[in-house]
Design a protein around this motif. Sequence first.
Motif, PDB file in Angstrom:
ATOM      1  N   ALA A 197      95.349  23.151  31.908  1.00  0.00           N
ATOM      2  CA  ALA A 197      94.022  22.672  31.515  1.00  0.00           C
ATOM      3  C   ALA A 197      93.133  23.871  31.193  1.00  0.00           C
ATOM      4  O   ALA A 197      93.412  25.022  31.553  1.00  0.00           O
ATOM      5  N   SER A 198      92.025  23.587  30.503  1.00  0.00           N
ATOM      6  CA  SER A 198      91.060  24.648  30.159  1.00  0.00           C
ATOM      7  C   SER A 198      90.491  25.265  31.433  1.00  0.00           C
ATOM      8  O   SER A 198      90.264  24.564  32.433  1.00  0.00           O
ATOM      9  N   ASP A 199      90.255  26.551  31.405  1.00  0.00           N
ATOM     10  CA  ASP A 199      89.826  27.286  32.601  1.00  0.00           C
ATOM     11  C   ASP A 199      88.382  26.951  32.943  1.00  0.00           C
ATOM     12  O   ASP A 199      87.541  26.750  32.062  1.00  0.00           O
ATOM     13  N   ASP A 200      88.105  26.856  34.251  1.00  0.00           N
ATOM     14  CA  ASP A 200      86.742  26.611  34.737  1.00  0.00           C
ATOM     15  C   ASP A 200      86.435  27.684  35.775  1.00  0.00           C
ATOM     16  O   ASP A 200      87.038  27.712  36.845  1.00  0.00           O
ATOM     17  N   PRO A 201      85.493  28.596  35.494  1.00  0.00           N
ATOM     18  CA  PRO A 201      85.219  29.698  36.439  1.00  0.00           C
ATOM     19  C   PRO A 201      84.680  29.223  37.778  1.00  0.00           C
ATOM     20  O   PRO A 201      84.751  29.954  38.769  1.00  0.00           O
ATOM     21  N   SER A 202      84.143  27.994  37.832  1.00  0.00           N
ATOM     22  CA  SER A 202      83.582  27.522  39.106  1.00  0.00           C
ATOM     23  C   SER A 202      84.657  26.912  40.003  1.00  0.00           C
ATOM     24  O   SER A 202      84.353  26.480  41.102  1.00  0.00           O
ATOM     25  N   ARG A 203      85.900  26.893  39.543  1.00  0.00           N
ATOM     26  CA  ARG A 203      86.960  26.194  40.254  1.00  0.00           C
ATOM     27  C   ARG A 203      88.012  27.180  40.736  1.00  0.00           C
ATOM     28  O   ARG A 203      88.436  28.070  40.006  1.00  0.00           O
ATOM     29  N   LYS A 204      88.453  27.013  41.983  1.00  0.00           N
ATOM     30  CA  LYS A 204      89.519  27.833  42.543  1.00  0.00           C
ATOM     31  C   LYS A 204      90.455  26.924  43.345  1.00  0.00           C
ATOM     32  O   LYS A 204      90.000  26.128  44.159  1.00  0.00           O
ATOM     33  N   ILE A 205      91.768  27.051  43.094  1.00  0.00           N
ATOM     34  CA  ILE A 205      92.762  26.180  43.740  1.00  0.00           C
ATOM     35  C   ILE A 205      93.403  26.936  44.900  1.00  0.00           C
ATOM     36  O   ILE A 205      93.870  28.061  44.744  1.00  0.00           O
ATOM     37  N   ASP A 206      93.412  26.306  46.057  1.00  0.00           N
ATOM     38  CA  ASP A 206      94.039  26.883  47.248  1.00  0.00           C
ATOM     39  C   ASP A 206      94.942  25.803  47.873  1.00  0.00           C
ATOM     40  O   ASP A 206      94.537  25.118  48.805  1.00  0.00           O
TER      41      ASP A 206
END
Length: 1307
Positions: A404-413
């Motif tokens: 998916a398109s990158d979102d700087p406010s999102r981080k996956i852990d």
Amino acid sequence: MQLKIMPAKKHLSAGSVPLILFLCQMIRALEVPLDPKLLEDLVQPPTITQQSPKDYIIDPRENIVIQCEAKGKPPPSFSWTRNGTHFDIDKDPLVTMKPGSGTLIINIMSEGKAETYEGVYQCTARNERGAAISNNIVVRPSRSPLWTKEKLEPITLRNGQSLVLPCRPPVGLPPAIIFWMDNSFQRLPQSERVSQGLNGDLYFSNVLPEDTREDYICYARFNHTQTIQQKQPISLKVISVDELNDTIAANLSDTEFYGAKSSKERPPTFLTPEGNASHKEELRGNVLSLECIAEGLPTPIIYWIKEDGTLPINRTFYRNFKKTLQIIHVSEEDSGNYQCIAKNALGAIHHTISVTIKAAPFWIMAPQNLVLSPGEDGTLICRANGNPKPRIDWLTNGVPIEIASDDPSRKIDGDTIIFSNVQERSSAVYQCNASNEYGYLLANAFVNVLAEPPRILTSANTLYQVIANRPALLDCAFFGSPLPTIEWFKGTKGSALHEDIYVLHENGTLEIPVAQKDSTGTYTCVARNKLGMAKNEVHLEIKDPTRIIKQPENAVVQRGSQVSFECKVKHDHSLIPSVLWLKDDGELPSDERFSVDKDHLVVTDVNDDDGGTYTCVANTTLDSVSASAELKVVAPPPTPAPVYDVPNPPFDLELTNQLDKSVQLTWTPGDDNNSPITTFIIEYEDAMHEAGLWHHQAEVSGTQTTAQLKLSPYVNYSFRVMAENSIGRSSPSEASEQYLTKAAEPDQNPMAVEGLGTEPDNLVITWKPLNGFESNGPGLQYKVSWRQKDGDDEWTSVVVANVSKYIVSGTPTFVPYLIKVQALNDVGFAPEPAVAMGHSGEDLPMVAPGNVRVSVVNSTLAEVHWDPVPLKSIRGHLQGYRIYYWKAQSSSKRSRRHIEKKILTFQGTKTHGMLPGLEPYSHYSLNVRVVNGKGEGPASPDRGFHTPEGVPSAPSSLKITNPTLDSLTLEWNPPSHPNGILTEYTLKYQPINSTHELGPLVDLKIPANKTRWILKNLNFSTRYKFYFYAQTSAGSGSQITEEAITTVDEGKTAGIPPDVGAGKVQAVNTKISNLAAAAAETYANISWEYEGPEHVKFYVEYGVAGSKEEWRKEIVNGSRSFFGLKGLMPGTAYKVRVGAEGDSGFVSSEDVFETGPAMASRQVDIATQGWFIGLMCAVALLILILLIVCFIRRNKGGKYPVKEKEDAHADPEIQPMKEDDGTFGEYSSDAEDHKPLKKGSRTPSDRTVKKEDSDDSLVDYGEGVNGQFNEDGSFIGQYSGKKEKEPAEGNESSEAPSPVNAMNSFV
């Protein structure tokens, strides 16, 4: 808590205002309230609200509805994928989407098939804020397949053996429910001994004689399609020890197997599962079913234990007589070893089942929707568990998050997505997919970034009324993004309220724990965030509580007097009270004796039913109070009612006037209990012969207390008496003293005297013995006497003990005897007995029936006559005559082969019978035997006969290949049952336009030796329908139809429907063929041939030909292929057809026959006259001599004169034929010195017959296609000449009308 809003001011009640819970934790997330006005303004990503189940089994008979509903602002649009690719519903006219919804409706009821739309579907709901997706919906049509064909042999077992009757149902979707019933649709009884397993099989731990039956039927019910499929019935016979001994004694010597015993008692063994241990896996949350079924004698009992643990009490159930252990809602703690123990008196065995509980994914924490304001932080958490542990995958707007398109406010852990400093573009719908090998979970959760100033949702100027000293709750429902802060103020200039006196709830509600009079006033709620402020005023009034200042008091009153209860109420002056009286917590009785005024309840003329608890309830709009008093009604005790009951038993029984055959009994009656005694019943007991068993002796009037009783000799009597009135019968009295009468000679002889031989040289005399009461004295014996009926011998007698059978040996075979049996005892003989008739044993008949004659009725029916055998040679009771017949030689193949003999039995003295269901154009042999009670006699000499040619069956197959623009190639296989010599094939075809209208019909004749034909000069891109059938000299056979189209012109492909393909063929195979009718004056025998599934129920429909009356219908018993119509009118033409009932229903073509004319009763049937039979025999002898001469000349190389005629008038259509490849096969006689003829060759390409290849061919001996074969196989074309086909007579099969001709009549 009482919370009330004044109705007069038209404010909403506090209960109607939604209480909005706002989650203020580490992450400040908002939930959008479900307020209609608020939702009109706020944008929101899509949310799936309804969808079809993951495994969606549909009914193929109904339209398919795949649900997908979603909400969002703006309203979402919907799209679908099928099997992972985009599903364009606009291109399929059968698929529509419900307006304003994503639900698909597939219209398969008008056209189309459910199997076409089988697949995996997924719905996507999308708007400007994101996209939500549904589960993968696997759409499958339900299936209820038929049982595979199988031949079930009857099962014979000894008493006590174990048995498993297999069910093996067809695999359906969803799986079928199995149950066993008989052919009357009654469920078979089950017990600890006989039960059904989880796999559907029927298990017998041991069989008993009562298990014998022929209709053990396994049924499979498919609930989804409401259909039931049936397995073939299973026949079981359980032989008892006596039956087995009788069977063995009749067939084997003493040393071989005599004296069989029932199966010995044995310890248990398991029928299922096998071995000492097994393993079982089950999923968490399902029902765990463990099964153990054991055999043994006596029947074992099953016990269950769990090793190293106990069975869960509230979740454990036993089914199927404890053979099945079920644990519901299983979890990992239910894993372990379970042990089933089978035990009977001879031992015990056990089986260990190791259970492992696996788990499809289940939620620990499913992701929740997030509503954030710009710049805020938040998290989505997706936690699931399972066994094995599931894998977590994230998607955004339906696309894997990795691509998916990158979102700087999102981080996956891992299982968490962390959002920081979100902006409006961060809004999206996220999907969490947790999966392992046992399943998956899919959850949609949106992140909605909103910037909204505070809004207060509670109505302005709401009035709250509260009773003093009770809590007051003032609502302030709000919304805003970022989350607003809430403050409360009292009065216009008051300061903010703090939590030392008040309670401020997170949802904005202000709570006053104890409201006082000074709490009255106006309260203001203020909501603030960085985008603005909102406020709202509400009002609070405090009311005085309602009180009962004068309560009702308990009362005790006399029946018929009056009572009054007082209840005075004090209340707030602004509230309007209401007073309600209750009796025993229910409404007052609807009785004018109860009256209520302002403060009092008055009850007049009190009765017993008025006693109870009376309650005064005072209600206002805000509160309610009550007080109660007890009323007791006192009265004098009532006069007891008379007791009506059965009489007391009589007593003081005494015996007087004791004589040999009578005695007088007296007694004293008991109390009649207010109902007069109508009858005394006297019973007796015979303590000598039947102790403890009472018999009826006499009845006397209820006014008598004595009775004179008649007695029998040699009985030890006791008597008892019972009294009876209108209520019922009393208990028996005590027994009288015993009285033994003197012995006397018997006064009757045994009944049911019979004489029947079991062997050719014996006579078995049997009778029903006297019982002890009838013996009249000790030493009961029987004098058995016998002599031959037709002889002058004296009676032979023998005295036997108290038995029921005597065997006379050395008797002649089947001779009538006179028999008598007389009873005697130590005192004397009974009266002279009656004489009975019997016969000594039967032996097999000695003589075969003579003068066996066969008359062929038609190609499938023959009539057999024979002369009866002399009665003396039968040597037994005549049971009838039995015909053995078999197909001994095929007229077409001229070769012998062994076929199983068929048997028909004709009861009694009948000397003729019909043989139905014969194969046309075949040679049969038969013999006749006489049958008595012992068995069959010798067979008559074999008698042979021929059946004439019949119409052939449909060609075995028809394929249409190699389509071009203007031609099609037809390939076929000859009929599987030619029923004669094929003369030609007929091909009819016609075009079909796009509206399914039929064009002109083309008729084409094809030589019989062809199996391939090319049709040319056809129209391109045109669908044709073909009708194809074979012919013999008897007529046309059943047809086979096909459809195909020529190839498409490249310039016109757009005009062809999408379901039409070049060369596409749709077969229509006729199942019932060779319909024939043999008619007489008032009846007709109908026969036919059937190809298709077994166990089809046929019916015959008939009516007067040419009339408009409805068809009359007759049901055929069983699966026979013949039926007799009775009660027909003489000299009348009838139409007839045959059909099959059920799901496989179809109807044959029609046939027409005519009954014979009415004839006088004295008219003589010429076929039965001796002179006619002699004439026919002479003609047959002359023909036989002529045939012998012909064959001798033929083997010497000679030819018939017709050869020159054949050479002069060669017919190009005549070609030598063999059954398989179109040529005649070799024919050779049985004599060794006859040499075989040369094989005929195929017609060469120039359509002429080569002389050198056909010198000895049958081409030399016929005239074109009209050559015929006689009944004995000889060719008679030279002598018959060409003849037109004659109309069908009543005893001949006629050509079935062609459906093509019927179709043309409407064109």
